[in-house]
Design a protein around this motif. Structure first.
Motif, mmCIF file in Angstrom:
data_model
loop_
_atom_site.group_PDB
_atom_site.id
_atom_site.type_symbol
_atom_site.label_atom_id
_atom_site.label_comp_id
_atom_site.label_asym_id
_atom_site.label_seq_id
_atom_site.Cartn_x
_atom_site.Cartn_y
_atom_site.Cartn_z
ATOM 1 N N ILE A 199 -27.382 65.003 45.314
ATOM 2 C CA ILE A 199 -26.513 66.127 45.672
ATOM 3 C C ILE A 199 -25.165 65.546 46.084
ATOM 4 C CG2 ILE A 199 -26.193 68.133 47.161
ATOM 5 C CD1 ILE A 199 -28.627 68.365 45.336
ATOM 6 N N ASN A 200 -24.080 66.043 45.475
ATOM 7 C CA ASN A 200 -22.749 65.486 45.678
ATOM 8 C C ASN A 200 -21.711 66.587 45.831
ATOM 9 O OD1 ASN A 200 -23.155 62.468 44.281
ATOM 10 N ND2 ASN A 200 -24.295 64.061 43.211
ATOM 11 N N THR A 201 -20.545 66.202 46.335
ATOM 12 C CA THR A 201 -19.295 66.873 46.010
ATOM 13 C C THR A 201 -18.407 65.842 45.339
ATOM 14 O OG1 THR A 201 -18.315 66.330 48.146
ATOM 15 C CG2 THR A 201 -19.386 68.492 47.944
ATOM 16 N N ASP A 202 -17.461 66.310 44.526
ATOM 17 C CA ASP A 202 -16.492 65.361 43.988
ATOM 18 C C ASP A 202 -15.472 65.040 45.074
ATOM 19 O OD1 ASP A 202 -14.564 67.436 43.990
ATOM 20 O OD2 ASP A 202 -14.981 67.955 41.900
ATOM 21 N N SER A 203 -14.458 64.268 44.731
ATOM 22 C CA SER A 203 -13.537 63.771 45.744
ATOM 23 C C SER A 203 -12.455 64.767 46.141
ATOM 24 C CB SER A 203 -12.870 62.483 45.246
ATOM 25 O OG SER A 203 -12.158 62.728 44.038
ATOM 26 N N ALA A 204 -12.371 65.917 45.475
ATOM 27 C CA ALA A 204 -11.369 66.929 45.816
ATOM 28 C C ALA A 204 -11.703 67.570 47.158
ATOM 29 C CB ALA A 204 -11.310 67.995 44.730
ATOM 30 N N PRO A 205 -10.722 68.135 47.851
ATOM 31 C CA PRO A 205 -11.022 68.835 49.112
ATOM 32 C C PRO A 205 -11.934 70.043 48.878
ATOM 33 C CG PRO A 205 -8.679 68.376 48.923
ATOM 34 C CD PRO A 205 -9.269 68.081 47.593
ATOM 35 N N HIS A 206 -12.886 70.228 49.795
ATOM 36 C CA HIS A 206 -13.812 71.359 49.733
ATOM 37 C C HIS A 206 -13.906 71.998 51.108
ATOM 38 C CE1 HIS A 206 -15.292 70.232 45.713
ATOM 39 N NE2 HIS A 206 -15.261 68.978 46.152
ATOM 40 N N GLU A 207 -14.464 73.218 51.130
ATOM 41 C CA GLU A 207 -14.688 73.887 52.401
ATOM 42 C C GLU A 207 -15.849 74.856 52.276
ATOM 43 O OE1 GLU A 207 -11.163 76.038 53.437
ATOM 44 O OE2 GLU A 207 -11.262 77.383 51.708
ATOM 45 N N ASN A 208 -16.466 75.132 53.434
ATOM 46 C CA ASN A 208 -17.478 76.178 53.540
ATOM 47 C C ASN A 208 -18.650 75.961 52.585
ATOM 48 O OD1 ASN A 208 -15.666 77.415 55.355
ATOM 49 N ND2 ASN A 208 -14.668 78.514 53.674
ATOM 50 N N ILE A 209 -19.324 74.813 52.762
ATOM 51 C CA ILE A 209 -20.525 74.511 51.994
ATOM 52 C C ILE A 209 -21.720 74.522 52.936
ATOM 53 C CG2 ILE A 209 -21.736 72.716 50.690
ATOM 54 C CD1 ILE A 209 -19.066 71.861 49.541
ATOM 55 N N VAL A 210 -22.809 75.166 52.495
ATOM 56 C CA VAL A 210 -24.049 75.229 53.266
ATOM 57 C C VAL A 210 -25.195 74.706 52.407
ATOM 58 C CG1 VAL A 210 -25.682 76.723 54.483
ATOM 59 C CG2 VAL A 210 -23.223 77.239 54.560
ATOM 60 N N ILE A 211 -26.019 73.843 52.995
ATOM 61 C CA ILE A 211 -27.303 73.447 52.400
ATOM 62 C C ILE A 211 -28.380 73.895 53.376
ATOM 63 C CG2 ILE A 211 -28.734 71.543 51.595
ATOM 64 C CD1 ILE A 211 -26.157 69.981 51.049
ATOM 65 N N ASP A 212 -29.309 74.730 52.911
ATOM 66 C CA ASP A 212 -30.238 75.396 53.827
ATOM 67 C C ASP A 212 -31.586 75.568 53.146
ATOM 68 O OD1 ASP A 212 -31.257 76.719 56.018
ATOM 69 O OD2 ASP A 212 -29.901 78.428 55.911
ATOM 70 N N GLY A 213 -32.555 76.014 53.939
ATOM 71 C CA GLY A 213 -33.886 76.316 53.428
ATOM 72 C C GLY A 213 -34.914 75.312 53.896
ATOM 73 N N GLU A 214 -36.191 75.637 53.718
ATOM 74 C CA GLU A 214 -37.284 74.775 54.161
ATOM 75 C C GLU A 214 -37.792 73.869 53.048
ATOM 76 O OE1 GLU A 214 -40.235 76.678 56.804
ATOM 77 O OE2 GLU A 214 -39.064 78.516 56.475
ATOM 78 N N GLY A 215 -37.036 73.748 51.979
ATOM 79 C CA GLY A 215 -37.441 72.912 50.863
ATOM 80 C C GLY A 215 -37.095 71.452 51.054
ATOM 81 N N VAL A 216 -37.286 70.675 49.971
ATOM 82 C CA VAL A 216 -37.160 69.215 50.015
ATOM 83 C C VAL A 216 -36.143 68.757 48.974
ATOM 84 C CG1 VAL A 216 -38.376 67.035 49.643
ATOM 85 C CG2 VAL A 216 -39.529 68.921 50.814
ATOM 86 N N ILE A 217 -35.288 67.854 49.401
ATOM 87 C CA ILE A 217 -34.392 67.143 48.488
ATOM 88 C C ILE A 217 -34.896 65.707 48.428
ATOM 89 C CG2 ILE A 217 -32.032 66.348 48.093
ATOM 90 C CD1 ILE A 217 -31.109 68.834 49.696
ATOM 91 N N ASP A 218 -35.485 65.344 47.295
ATOM 92 C CA ASP A 218 -36.152 64.051 47.134
ATOM 93 C C ASP A 218 -35.427 63.273 46.041
ATOM 94 O OD1 ASP A 218 -37.874 61.925 46.378
ATOM 95 O OD2 ASP A 218 -39.603 63.015 47.123
ATOM 96 N N ALA A 219 -34.774 62.180 46.423
ATOM 97 C CA ALA A 219 -33.931 61.452 45.476
ATOM 98 C C ALA A 219 -34.708 60.527 44.537
ATOM 99 C CB ALA A 219 -32.881 60.641 46.228
ATOM 100 N N ASN A 220 -36.029 60.442 44.716
ATOM 101 C CA ASN A 220 -36.831 59.543 43.869
ATOM 102 C C ASN A 220 -36.300 58.110 43.980
ATOM 103 O OD1 ASN A 220 -38.815 58.713 42.132
ATOM 104 N ND2 ASN A 220 -37.982 59.713 40.311
ATOM 105 N N GLY A 221 -36.059 57.709 45.210
ATOM 106 C CA GLY A 221 -35.311 56.496 45.469
ATOM 107 C C GLY A 221 -35.983 55.209 45.046
ATOM 108 N N VAL A 222 -37.304 55.124 45.126
ATOM 109 C CA VAL A 222 -37.966 53.880 44.748
ATOM 110 C C VAL A 222 -37.709 53.579 43.277
ATOM 111 C CG1 VAL A 222 -40.198 52.747 44.469
ATOM 112 C CG2 VAL A 222 -39.720 54.044 46.550
#
Length: 401
Positions: A91-114
């Motif tokens: 999950i990213n934003t690009d390098s431009a200015p941003h505002e008013n972003i929400v990440i919410d909920g009871e779910g999972v963000i799993d990057a599959n890092g291994v």
């Protein structure tokens, strides 16, 4: 507010890659809308959020990194204090200015890092990605989600302002069931990087490295950029593994006004660490740890150049060898540490020093206060090159005779 269910745009939870469908829902989301992730396992590559939107992962929902390195393009990010090429995060934003972003909920963000860790290290076209990397955003809220298994740092905030994080879980060393993620190293929980007005409350972090790290750039580049991390509150959080709440070692833009309150540390190697070494310059000022307790039974690491004690302030962090009496010339590369407070602290650890305070001989660290501190460690207390060390009702004992 309009809701954009990712399944309406082609996302399926049958093992297919859903990057295009989910990104389509994000891209067409109108001002104030919500991109909704329903129950199911949705496999995706890098996603890029935009201003004035909510990403909501419902209970039972999982955004899962694809594990395919081609789904994570190499881009320029700030990482470890320098602008450099990195693999995109899940999950990213690009390098431009941003505002008013929400990440919410009871779910999972799993990057599959291994899986991604192995692929990114092998290809080596950039530094490893994170699970969530939000840049240059004003008014950011992250609530209730679980973020886990990142190739490196898990949640990375860069040049953000007015951030509120509440009731999240971050798992970088073990999953929620205690299964260890293999191979991953440098797996910080949350990195606050040149950010202002940040509040982290009521969260659980089980980290492979620093649980929370406060940073602001490295050496010449960090001083030139000159964006401090300041006005940060961390309270009512629980830490289950890792290295506590660290300031630095990338702090060349400055760090000030950090308040850690009412936090519990279990099997972490430290409560707090201040890491300000030669070359960084700038300052660390007005740092408070208050009403915190640590019980550590983890013997994986004892006393190393990366870890000196349960409470530590270190001007020689990362040095293989050093002479604390040997002065160097003061310059813009010499860091300043002034005003570090540990109050109402309880420490019981089997690893390292209970308290380790070591400044630089050419510029001693100033005004370090320990009040109502009871600390038990493998070793006791070490103090060197500290100007105005005040100990009030401090009881430190070694477990080694």
């Amino acid at each position: 507010m309009k809701v954009y269910n990712i399944t309406d745009y082609g996302a399926v939870s049958n093992g297919e890659i859903c990057t295009e469908a989910i990104q389509r829902a994000i891209d067409i989301c109108e001002f104030g809308g919500t991109v909704y992730v329903p129950k199911g396992n949705f496999i995706t590559g890098a996603l890029f959020l935009k201003s004035n939107m909510t990403l909501y992962a419902d209970k039972g929902a999982r955004l899962m990194g694809s594990g395919n390195i081609d789904d994570f393009p190499v881009m320029e990010y700030s990482f470890e204090g320098r602008e450099q090429l990195c693999y995109a995060s899940l999950i990213n934003t690009d390098s431009a200015p941003h505002e008013n972003i929400v990440i919410d909920g009871e779910g999972v963000i799993d990057a599959n890092g291994v899986e991604l860790f192995t692929a990114e290290m092998k290809e080596n076209h950039g530094k490893r990605g994170r699970a969530v990397c939000i840049r240059n955003t004003k008014n950011l809220k992250i609530k209730n989600v679980t973020i886990r298994q990142s190739p490196s740092w898990c949640l990375h905030l860069i040049y953000c302002k007015d951030v509120f994080i509440e009731n999240i879980e971050v798992h970088t060393k073990y999953d929620e069931n205690g299964e260890k993620y293999e191979h991953i190293f440098n797996g910080d929980g949350i990195d606050v990087d040149s950010c202002k007005n940040v509040k982290i409350v009521g969260s659980i972090i089980a980290s492979q490295d620093d649980c929370i790290a406060i940073k602001s750039g490295r050496d010449v580049e960090g001083r030139r950029t000159g964006i401090a991390s300041e006005d940060i509150i961390i309270e009512n959080c629980s830490f289950k593994s890792g290295f506590g709440i660290a300031i630095g070692s990338e702090m060349s833009g400055g760090v000030k006004n950090v308040f850690v309150r009412n936090c519990d540390f279990q099997d972490t190697h430290s409560i707090g660490s201040i890491k300000a070494v030669r070359g960084r310059g700038s300052y660390i000022k007005n740092i408070h740890y208050e009403n915190c307790s640590l019980i550590n039974r983890n013997t994986e690491i004892s006393d190393t150049k990366w870890f000196r004690g349960a409470i530590y302030v270190d001007g020689f962090y990362g040095y293989d060898e050093f002479n604390p009496e040997l002065k160097e010339k003061i310059s813009e590369e010499t860091p300043e540490v002034d005003g570090i407070y540990f109050k109402n602290i309880s420490v019981d650890t089997v690893a390292g020093n209970a308290v380790y305070l070591c400044g630089l001989p050419e510029k001693p660290f100033k005004n370090i206060y320990l009040e109502n501190v009871k600390a038990r460690g493998k070793y006791g207390m070490v103090t060197k090159n500290i100007d105005n060390l005040q100990l009030i009702n401090v009881d430190v004992k070694s477990k080694v005779n």
